[in-house]
Motif scaffolding. Structure first.
Motif, short mmCIF file in Angstrom:
data_model
loop_
_atom_site.label_atom_id
_atom_site.label_comp_id
_atom_site.label_asym_id
_atom_site.label_seq_id
_atom_site.Cartn_x
_atom_site.Cartn_y
_atom_site.Cartn_z
N SER A 98 37.96 40.23 26.25
CA SER A 98 38.20 41.44 27.04
C SER A 98 39.53 41.32 27.77
O SER A 98 40.12 40.23 27.83
CB SER A 98 37.08 41.58 28.09
N ARG A 100 39.99 41.20 30.87
CA ARG A 100 39.83 40.19 31.94
C ARG A 100 39.91 38.78 31.38
O ARG A 100 40.57 37.90 31.94
CB ARG A 100 38.50 40.41 32.65
N GLU A 101 39.26 38.56 30.24
CA GLU A 101 39.26 37.21 29.65
C GLU A 101 40.67 36.81 29.21
O GLU A 101 41.08 35.66 29.37
CB GLU A 101 38.26 37.15 28.49
N GLN A 629 40.57 46.20 39.22
CA GLN A 629 41.68 46.21 38.24
C GLN A 629 42.92 46.84 38.84
O GLN A 629 42.87 47.47 39.87
CB GLN A 629 41.27 47.00 36.99
N VAL A 634 42.47 43.99 34.07
CA VAL A 634 41.15 43.89 34.70
C VAL A 634 41.00 42.48 35.27
O VAL A 634 41.05 41.51 34.53
CB VAL A 634 40.03 44.19 33.69
N GLU A 636 38.41 41.79 37.73
CA GLU A 636 36.98 41.60 38.02
C GLU A 636 36.15 42.61 37.22
O GLU A 636 36.56 43.77 37.13
CB GLU A 636 36.69 41.79 39.52
N GLU A 637 35.01 42.18 36.71
CA GLU A 637 34.10 43.12 36.04
C GLU A 637 33.52 44.08 37.08
O GLU A 637 33.38 45.27 36.87
CB GLU A 637 32.95 42.36 35.36
N GLU A 638 33.22 43.53 38.26
CA GLU A 638 32.52 44.32 39.29
C GLU A 638 33.45 45.36 39.93
O GLU A 638 34.62 45.08 40.17
CB GLU A 638 31.97 43.41 40.39
N ARG A 646 29.12 46.10 36.03
CA ARG A 646 29.66 46.01 34.67
C ARG A 646 30.57 47.20 34.42
O ARG A 646 30.58 48.15 35.18
CB ARG A 646 28.52 45.97 33.65
N ARG A 647 31.37 47.14 33.33
CA ARG A 647 32.35 48.19 33.10
C ARG A 647 31.92 49.16 32.01
O ARG A 647 32.48 50.24 31.87
CB ARG A 647 33.71 47.58 32.73
N ASP A 648 30.90 48.80 31.23
CA ASP A 648 30.46 49.72 30.17
C ASP A 648 29.41 50.67 30.74
O ASP A 648 28.21 50.64 30.39
CB ASP A 648 29.90 48.95 28.95
N GLU A 697 39.08 51.02 28.71
CA GLU A 697 38.09 50.97 27.64
C GLU A 697 37.71 52.37 27.13
O GLU A 697 37.61 52.60 25.92
CB GLU A 697 36.81 50.25 28.10
#
Ligand code: SF4
Length: 726
Positions: A98, A100-101, A629, A634, A636-638, A646-648, A697
């Motif tokens: 992702s 973030r990753e 973000q 991005v 952080e996911e949160e 989550r982002r989805d 996304e």
């Protein structure tokens, strides 16, 4: 219902988060020293740092820092990608990571190549990298190449890149603002003949009222909230226009104020939640109420504006019912906003993507400007128009020429100084990606940014960019664009960050203030080079021998001498390093009602109520950024401020969830004309009939519909349907 993780923006959680970032940087002291160094903040265009030292704003106030600044700083410090990692990690595996990753992989510290058919990126030498890139550019025709820059690059690098691109023979030169504030530039030029903010930071300290439309500065430009806190303490008012009820625009705890940190500051006095993309109707309603309640500055209108009679007649003839139906905001609320504006002596209107990311983006801003002119709020201290810009130097890269067309005087100066007759025409960002899809692009040079992810229709954009035989990317870290948007042969060149530059650089804030960044030493070991050095190294291999004095073009002081002669409003840059005198760009700030239009007046503009309206059962979908973000990066996911872990997710109103028989967390498919995404329901305080999903996304289901005047995609007015996921 997704409950925000906090009851106010900022506060102790922001302080803890900043300390967490300092910890992640691996060295608290180094982290602090870099944040305090005389470099402009790397994140947003509010503008901090420079000669006054880091964490200091244009008004000289300290501490001025935020989570976004800490994210960017820590991200540049802590990790780097090893050769072994690239050997062991096929591109196919990188494709699964992702945003973030990829960000977490850390810095790129050596040039890499992925040739046609390669399964892995591999390390190559600088000479091989620049030779290969040059060979590709020499094979192509100038009009088969485009040059793109993000807004994080320095003025010196952007000026040099546009210069060598024009010497190469192309005008396919553009920057990320085509996908963000281009509509603001087009509209403001119509209104007062200049495409940027008419106010300085200091004007915010003299405004009685602030109107914030289509923006969430509490998340994306947090230090602006300090100004709003001060305005409130002066007895001022804040009106917010946003389909989402943003927690940080309701209440914020400004960490640099003990009182606000302990007790919080109420921000919005009035919060209007219209339908996405309906801002023309909101501002037409407010204007109508100002007219009906005699709250116009008629002497100002008569003396300093043009076009009022047509606007006045049109507004009077527009029924309240049509206005409220178009925007979903009741008449009494619009009248309440007009009453607050009518009671104030001075006011500043600010906005962001919520107004520009529409097929009628330019109209949204023209209608807002009509209200400001009706109150006489342009061309005097404490009053004016302020596009809230994104990246820290997005305005600067445009000012110094990273645009297809140049202002007449600028083009003439390039001819005089360098014998360059800029090529006519030139592609804007969307046009270059369309050309790539059509196989008309042989090479692309990308200075920072993530062109791939920032495009609508993600799958199409990936195919288009992968269709380019050669992509040359200049970046501090890998992002989705380097993986999913890489050319058939992809060369990625590691660049020094702003506070690692061996020479000083400059950046322009959204208040038209140009700062000098002193640079510094690399935070990680590696063979990164400065932006200017990379661009000069490449261009020297492509352009005819002796075309330029390359030593001069590698010298930032010399580049600034050229900019002072060529770039409109930049004369003062010649001495910025010697005198250490940072400056306001000339001819941009209006404290007198005499404007840069042909007649010197400010212009009202007729605009139509928005035609964009979903059919029954359909929604208006907008893509938004989260608290975790900055633009496409991005961290952080949160999303703390909206309560999403989550982002989805698809954010919808409780009323719509009930009507569809859906509950928090249910999996649904969100469908648009180009595809569908399976996501989870998140119920938030948003105007019913509207949906929000995370950018970038959700660009996967955003069609390639542009505002024909700004060429900006309509990321925030997409027709969508929701059904339970199979
Ligand atoms: S508000 Fe913007 S300029 Fe100021 S510290 Fe935060 S990111 Fe940097």
């Amino acid at each position: 219902m997704a409950k925000p993780g906090v009851s106010a923006g900022g506060g102790v959680p922001a302080i803890i988060y900043t300390l967490k970032k300092a910890h992640e940087s691996g060295n608290y002291w180094q982290f602090y020293k870099r944040m305090r160094s005389k470099n402009a903040c790397k994140t947003c265009a509010v503008g901090m740092g420079g000669q006054q030292g880091g964490m200091v704003n244009e008004a000289g106030h300290f501490p001025e820092v935020c989570k976004k600044s800490a994210q960017a700083q820590a991200g540049d410090m802590n990790r780097f990608i090893s050769e072994a990692f690239l050997r062991e990690t096929p591109i196919a595996k990188l494709e699964a990571l992702s945003s973030r990753e990829l960000e977490k992989l850390g810095r790129l510290t050596f040039p890499v190549l992925a040739g046609a058919g390669d399964t892995h990126f591999r390390r190559i030498s600088w000479d091989e990298a620049l030779d290969r890139a040059a060979a590709g550019l020499k094979e192509a025709q100038p009009d088969e190449v485009f040059f793109y820059s993000s807004g994080r690059s320095s003025n010196e690098a952007a000026f040099l890149l546009q210069l060598v691109a024009r010497a190469y023979g192309t005008a396919n030169i553009h920057n990320c603002s085509f996908y963000c504030h281009q509509a603001s530039g087009v509209a403001l030029n119509e209104v007062y003949g200049s495409g940027t903010s008419s106010v300085t930071l200091d004007d915010l300290a003299h405004a009685d009222i602030a109107l914030i439309a289509g923006a969430n500065p509490a998340s994306n430009h947090p230090r602006l909230i300090t100004q709003l806190m001060e305005l409130k303490r002066r007895g001022g008012k804040v009106i917010v226009v946003n389909p989402l009820k943003e927690v940080g625009l309701v209440r914020f705890k400004v960490p640099s104020s003990v009182r606000s940190l302990l007790f919080g500051t109420e921000i919005a006095d009035l919060y209007l939640q219209p339908h996405a993309g309906s801002d023309v109707a909101v501002f037409a309603g407010i204007l109508k109420a100002l007219i009906e309640n005699g709250r116009l500055d008629q002497p100002y209108i008569d003396t300093h504006t043009a076009g009022w009679p047509a606007i006045s007649a049109k507004t009077a003839a527009t029924p309240w019912e049509s206005i409220s139906e178009a925007c979903g905001v009741e008449r009494d609320q619009l009248e309440a906003a007009a009453a607050m504006l009518g009671a104030a002596g001075s006011g500043i209107f600010m906005w962001a993507m919520g107004l520009t990311h529409h097929a009628n983006g330019v109209d949204n801003i023209l209608s807002l400007a009509n209200v400001a002119l009706a109150r006489g709020w342009l061309g005097k201290p404490g009053s004016g128009l302020l596009p809230i810009r994104g990246h820290s130097n997005v305005q600067g890269v445009g000012s110094v020429g990273m645009t297809p067309a140049l202002k007449e005087g600028f083009a003439a100066k390039l001819e005089e100084l360098y014998g360059i007759a800029p090529a006519p025409g030139g592609q804007h960002t969307a046009a270059s990606v369309e050309a790539a899809a059509a196989g008309q692009v042989k090479a692309a040079v990308l200075l920072g940014g993530n062109l791939f992810a920032s495009n609508p229709d993600r799958a199409w954009a990936g195919e288009a960019l992968r269709n380019i035989p050669l992509s040359v990317s200049i970046t501090t870290k890998l992002n989705e664009g380097h993986i999913h948007g890489r050319g058939k042969s992809s060369i990625i060149l590691p660049v020094l960050a702003r506070d690692e530059e061996p020479q000083s650089t400059t950046q322009e804030s959204m208040f038209n203030f140009v700062r000098l960044s002193e640079g510094g030493t690399p935070a990680v070991r590696g063979s990164m080079r400065s932006e200017v050095d990379i661009i000069a190294g490449l261009a020297q291999r492509v352009l005819p021998e002796g075309r330029f004095d390359w030593a001069a073009l590698r010298n930032h002081h010399e580049l600034r001498q050229a900019m002072s002669r060529a770039v409109p409003g930049y004369a003062a840059i010649a001495e910025i390093d010697r005198a250490g005198k940072e400056f306001q760009v000339g001819g941009r700030t209006f404290h007198e009602p005499s404007f840069s239009t042909t007649d010197g007046r400010a212009h009202f503009n007729e605009v139509e109520l928005p035609a964009f309206a979903p059919a029954p059962g359909e929604f208006r979908l907008m893509t938004i950024r989260s608290e975790g973000q900055f633009n496409t990066v991005v961290y952080e996911e949160e999303d703390l401020y909206r309560g999403n872990k989550r982002r989805d997710v698809v954010m919808m109103a409780a009323e719509d969830a009930r009507r569809l028989g859906l509950a928090e967390g249910d999996r649904v498919a969100v469908e648009t004309e180009i595809g569908a995404m399976n996501v989870s329901v998140a119920v938030i305080d948003i105007r019913a009939g509207n949906l929000a999903m995370y950018y970038p996304e959700a660009n996967a289901i955003v069609p390639r519909k542009l505002d024909e005047r700004s060429k900006t995609p309509a990321f925030k007015s997409v027709i969508a349907r929701v059904r339970r996921a199979d």
